[in-house]
Design an enzyme around this catalytic site. Structure first.
Site, PDB file in Angstrom:
ATOM      1  N   HIS A 264       0.849  -1.197   0.000  1.00 43.65           N
ATOM      2  CA  HIS A 264       0.000   0.000   0.000  1.00 43.65           C
ATOM      3  C   HIS A 264       0.874   1.233   0.000  1.00 43.65           C
ATOM      4  CE1 HIS A 264      -3.141   2.839   1.086  1.00 43.65           C
ATOM      5  NE2 HIS A 264      -3.966   1.929   0.617  1.00 43.65           N
TER       6      HIS A 264
ATOM      7  N   ASP B  40      -7.807  -5.868  -0.348  1.00 45.16           N
ATOM      8  CA  ASP B  40      -8.252  -6.702  -1.473  1.00 45.16           C
ATOM      9  C   ASP B  40      -7.945  -8.179  -1.260  1.00 45.16           C
ATOM     10  OD1 ASP B  40      -9.257  -4.553  -3.086  1.00 45.16           O
ATOM     11  OD2 ASP B  40      -7.185  -3.921  -3.265  1.00 45.16           O
TER      12      ASP B  40
HETATM   13  N1  COA Z   1       4.149  -7.627  -4.470  1.00 44.83           N
HETATM   14  C1  COA Z   1       5.493  -7.672  -4.515  1.00 44.83           C
HETATM   15  N2  COA Z   1       6.278  -6.634  -4.223  1.00 44.83           N
HETATM   16  C2  COA Z   1       5.671  -5.494  -3.859  1.00 44.83           C
HETATM   17  C3  COA Z   1       4.283  -5.377  -3.772  1.00 44.83           C
HETATM   18  C4  COA Z   1       3.526  -6.504  -4.096  1.00 44.83           C
HETATM   19  N3  COA Z   1       2.190  -6.459  -4.064  1.00 44.83           N
HETATM   20  N4  COA Z   1       3.963  -4.137  -3.386  1.00 44.83           N
HETATM   21  C5  COA Z   1       5.117  -3.487  -3.230  1.00 44.83           C
HETATM   22  N5  COA Z   1       6.148  -4.305  -3.516  1.00 44.83           N
HETATM   23  C6  COA Z   1       7.570  -3.955  -3.483  1.00 44.83           C
HETATM   24  C7  COA Z   1       7.977  -3.313  -4.807  1.00 44.83           C
HETATM   25  O1  COA Z   1       8.384  -4.271  -5.756  1.00 44.83           O
HETATM   26  C8  COA Z   1       9.062  -2.393  -4.380  1.00 44.83           C
HETATM   27  O2  COA Z   1      10.228  -3.148  -4.191  1.00 44.83           O
HETATM   28  P1  COA Z   1      11.664  -2.543  -4.606  1.00 44.83           P
HETATM   29  O3  COA Z   1      11.826  -1.318  -3.742  1.00 44.83           O
HETATM   30  O4  COA Z   1      12.592  -3.660  -4.319  1.00 44.83           O
HETATM   31  O5  COA Z   1      11.551  -2.201  -6.054  1.00 44.83           O
HETATM   32  C9  COA Z   1       8.606  -1.916  -2.995  1.00 44.83           C
HETATM   33  O6  COA Z   1       7.771  -2.962  -2.493  1.00 44.83           O
HETATM   34  C10 COA Z   1       7.830  -0.625  -3.046  1.00 44.83           C
HETATM   35  O7  COA Z   1       6.748  -0.802  -3.938  1.00 44.83           O
HETATM   36  P2  COA Z   1       6.118   0.317  -4.859  1.00 44.83           P
HETATM   37  O8  COA Z   1       5.339  -0.319  -5.960  1.00 44.83           O
HETATM   38  O9  COA Z   1       7.168   1.309  -5.254  1.00 44.83           O
HETATM   39  O10 COA Z   1       5.165   1.024  -3.832  1.00 44.83           O
HETATM   40  P3  COA Z   1       3.986   1.967  -4.206  1.00 44.83           P
HETATM   41  O11 COA Z   1       3.676   2.757  -3.009  1.00 44.83           O
HETATM   42  O12 COA Z   1       4.269   2.709  -5.446  1.00 44.83           O
HETATM   43  O13 COA Z   1       2.828   0.927  -4.580  1.00 44.83           O
HETATM   44  C11 COA Z   1       0.985  -0.434  -4.635  1.00 44.83           C
HETATM   45  C12 COA Z   1       1.763   0.617  -3.833  1.00 44.83           C
HETATM   46  C13 COA Z   1      -0.349  -0.660  -3.972  1.00 44.83           C
HETATM   47  C14 COA Z   1       0.739   0.090  -6.059  1.00 44.83           C
HETATM   48  C15 COA Z   1       1.808  -1.724  -4.693  1.00 44.83           C
HETATM   49  O14 COA Z   1       2.019  -2.211  -3.393  1.00 44.83           O
HETATM   50  C16 COA Z   1       1.160  -2.773  -5.566  1.00 44.83           C
HETATM   51  O15 COA Z   1       1.332  -2.749  -6.796  1.00 44.83           O
HETATM   52  N6  COA Z   1       0.384  -3.736  -4.967  1.00 44.83           N
HETATM   53  C17 COA Z   1      -0.296  -4.750  -5.736  1.00 44.83           C
HETATM   54  C18 COA Z   1      -1.625  -4.247  -6.272  1.00 44.83           C
HETATM   55  C19 COA Z   1      -2.649  -4.090  -5.175  1.00 44.83           C
HETATM   56  O16 COA Z   1      -2.902  -4.969  -4.390  1.00 44.83           O
HETATM   57  N7  COA Z   1      -3.297  -2.919  -5.201  1.00 44.83           N
HETATM   58  C20 COA Z   1      -4.314  -2.583  -4.253  1.00 44.83           C
HETATM   59  C21 COA Z   1      -3.871  -1.476  -3.362  1.00 44.83           C
HETATM   60  S1  COA Z   1      -5.030  -1.164  -2.073  1.00 44.83           S
END
Ligand code: COA
Length: 397
Positions: free
Chosen positions: A276, A334
Site C-alpha cells: 500500500h 483486497d
Molecule cells: N508484491 C510484490 N512486491 C511489492 C508489492 C507486491 N504487491 N507491493 C510493493 N512491492 C515492493 C515493490 O516491488 C518495491 O520493491 P523494490 O523497492 O525492491 O523495487 C517496494 O515494495 C515498493 O513498492 P512500490 O510499488 O514502489 O510502492 P507503491 O507505493 O508505489 O505501490 C501499490 C503501492 C499498492 C501500487 C503496490 O504495493 C502494488 O502494486 N500492490 C499490488 C496491487 C494491489 O494490491 N493494489 C491494491 C492497493 S489497495
C-alpha cells in the site's frame, strides 16, 4: 516566489527533486477522512472505522461522509427515503445498457452508463453545492441498479427491479437485484460492512481523479466517470478481481503457494492484494475483512470453489504469512475482500464495480469539498526530451 522572474522560476522548477507518483506530496487539506499509515488507523469524519463498521449502517455512513455529522433518527429516515426514491434509472439508459456489446467488463459498462446518466439529470447544468449534492445522491442511489442491470443483461438473465417501497436497505436491495434472492440478515450485514469499508479512503488515485476533474469546474458526473476509469486499474480497485483469479485459476492448492509466489517474486512481479502507498504495516480494513472472510469461508455451503481448489481463506493466510515474513509486505484489503465476496456469491467480474458503488460516496464528498475552496490542480512535469530540433518537411523524412 512572487519576486522571481519567469526564467528564475523555470530554473527553480528544473532543480526541484521529482516526487514520482506524487509520493508523500500534500496537496490540500481535508475534513473527510484521515489515515495513519504508521499505526494502521483510519477515520471517517473523525470516527474510527472499527466503530463505524461495528455500529452503523451504510446509509448512516453515506450521510456522515456527505453532511459531516451522524444523522439523527429523523434525518436518517428522510435520507434513506431519498436514496430509495432515486433507485430507478431512466428507460433510455436501460436501452443503452441492453445495446452494449456482450462480454464487456462490468466496470466499463458502469463507467459509460454513469457518463450517459448525466444527460438525464435535471440538474445537469446546475453547479451549485446543493445541486452537486442532489446529483451525488442520485448517483449513489442509482449505481447499484446500473450494475445489477448491466450484469444481468450481460448474463442473459431477467432483470429484477429495484425495491422502491423501501423494504430493503441499500445493501439488501443490491443483493436482491443481483441474485434474485432476499439476503439473510447475516449476508446483509456482511454486505453492509463491505460497503462501509470501501466508502472512503482520502486521496487515493480515483479520488484524486475526481478532485482534479472538478477542480477545472467540470461537473460531478464527469468526476465520477474519471474516478471509475481510474479505479479499474489493477494497482487500485482492479486488484480485488485479480486476487480471486490468482487464487482460483493460478494457485488452486495450498501446496502450490510458496513455489508460485517465489517464482513471481523472482520475476519481480507484484503479488495482488499486497502493499500500500500509505500503510506500511497492517491496513485496518484488511484486519476487519480478514475476520469476516474467515467466518464466511469457513461456512461449508458458502465457500464452494470448484473441485480441486482449497479453502480460499486458508490459502490467503499462507500467502500473507509468507509475504510478511519474507518481504515485510503486508496484505491490503483486497486480499481479504476477494475470498469474502466469493463466499457471499458475488460473481468475480463484479468485484471492482462493487468497489465503485461504495467508493462513489467518497468521490462525491471530495468533489463537494474541492469546490468549496477550489484551486485548479495542475502540477508540473520536467521536460527531458530533445530541444532545438529542425522541422523536416514530410517528403524529406
Ligand atoms: N508484491 C510484490 N512486491 C511489492 C508489492 C507486491 N504487491 N507491493 C510493493 N512491492 C515492493 C515493490 O516491488 C518495491 O520493491 P523494490 O523497492 O525492491 O523495487 C517496494 O515494495 C515498493 O513498492 P512500490 O510499488 O514502489 O510502492 P507503491 O507505493 O508505489 O505501490 C501499490 C503501492 C499498492 C501500487 C503496490 O504495493 C502494488 O502494486 N500492490 C499490488 C496491487 C494491489 O494490491 N493494489 C491494491 C492497493 S489497495
Amino acid at each position: 516566489m512572487k519576486t522571481m522572474s519567469k526564467k528564475v522560476v523555470e530554473n527553480h522548477i528544473s532543480q526541484r527533486p521529482i516526487k514520482k507518483g506524487l509520493v508523500g506530496v500534500v496537496v490540500d487539506e481535508t475534513k473527510i477522512c484521515s489515515i495513519d499509515g504508521k499505526n494502521g488507523g483510519l477515520t471517517y469524519r473523525g470516527y474510527a472505522i472499527e466503530e463505524l463498521v461495528e455500529k452503523s449502517t451504510f446509509e448512516e455512513v453515506v450521510y456522515l461522509l456527505l453532511f459531516a455529522h451522524l444523522p439523527n433518527e429523523y434525518e436518517l429516515e428522510e435520507f434513506k427515503d431519498r436514496l430509495i426514491q432515486e433507485r430507478d434509472i431512466p428507460d433510455r439508459i436501460l436501452m443503452i445498457l441492453k445495446d452494449f456489446p456482450r462480454n464487456t467488463t462490468r466496470i466499463e459498462l458502469l463507467r459509460t452508463a454513469i457518463s450517459a446518466l448525466s444527460l438525464y439529470d435535471k440538474d445537469d447544468y446546475n453547479y451549485s453545492e446543493a445541486a452537486n449534492l442532489r446529483k451525488g445522491i442520485r448517483i449513489i442511489a442509482k449505481i447499484p441498479t446500473l450494475l445489477a442491470f448491466s450484469h444481468r443483461i450481460q448474463s442473459n438473465l431477467p432483470l429484477i427491479e429495484p425495491d422502491m417501497e423501501g423494504n430493503l436497505s441499500h445493501a439488501a436491495n443490491f443483493y436482491h437485484m443481483l441474485t434474485g434472492e432476499i439476503p439473510s440478515d447475516k449476508i446483509e450485514e456482511a454486505f453492509n460492512k463491505v460497503l462501509i469499508l470501501h466508502a472512503e479512503h482520502t486521496l487515493n488515485a480515483s479520488t484524486f481523479s475526481a478532485r482534479v476533474t472538478v477542480s477545472t469546474l467540470s461537473d460531478i458526473y464527469s468526476a465520477i466517470t474519471s474516478a471509475i476509469g481510474t479505479l479499474r486499474g489493477s494497482l487500485h480497485g482492479g486488484a480485488n478481481e485479480r486476487v480471486i483469479y490468482m487464487l482460483i485459476d493460478e494457485i488452486k492448492k495450498k501446496d502450490n503457494i510458496i513455489p508460485w509466489v517465489e517464482k513471481k517474486l523472482q520475476k519481480k512481479e507484484k503479488i495482488m492484494g499486497f502493499g500500500h502507498r500509505v500503510y506500511k504495516n497492517w491496513d485496518p480494513r484488511a484486519l476487519i475483512l480478514r475476520e469476516f472472510s474467515k467466518e464466511f469461508c469457513k461456512i461449508e455451503e458458502m465457500n464452494t470453489p470448484e473441485d480441486g481448489i482449497d479453502n480460499l481463506f486458508d490459502m490467503v493466510e499462507i500467502l500473507a504469512d509468507y509475504m510478511i515474513k519474507k518481504k515485510n509486505i503486508y496484505p491490503n484489503m483486497d486480499l481479504y475482500s476477494a475470498p469474502l465476496l466469493y463466499a457471499l456469491g458475488v460473481p468475480p467480474p463484479l468485484y471492482t464495480p462493487l468497489f465503485a458503488i461504495s467508493r462513489c460516496v467518497g468521490w462525491v464528498a471530495h468533489s463537494v469539498e474541492q469546490l468549496k475552496n477550489n484551486k485548479l490542480i495542475r502540477p508540473r512535469l520536467r521536460y527531458v526530451g530533445d530541444s532545438n530540433k529542425k522541422y523536416v518537411g514530410i517528403n524529406d523524412r
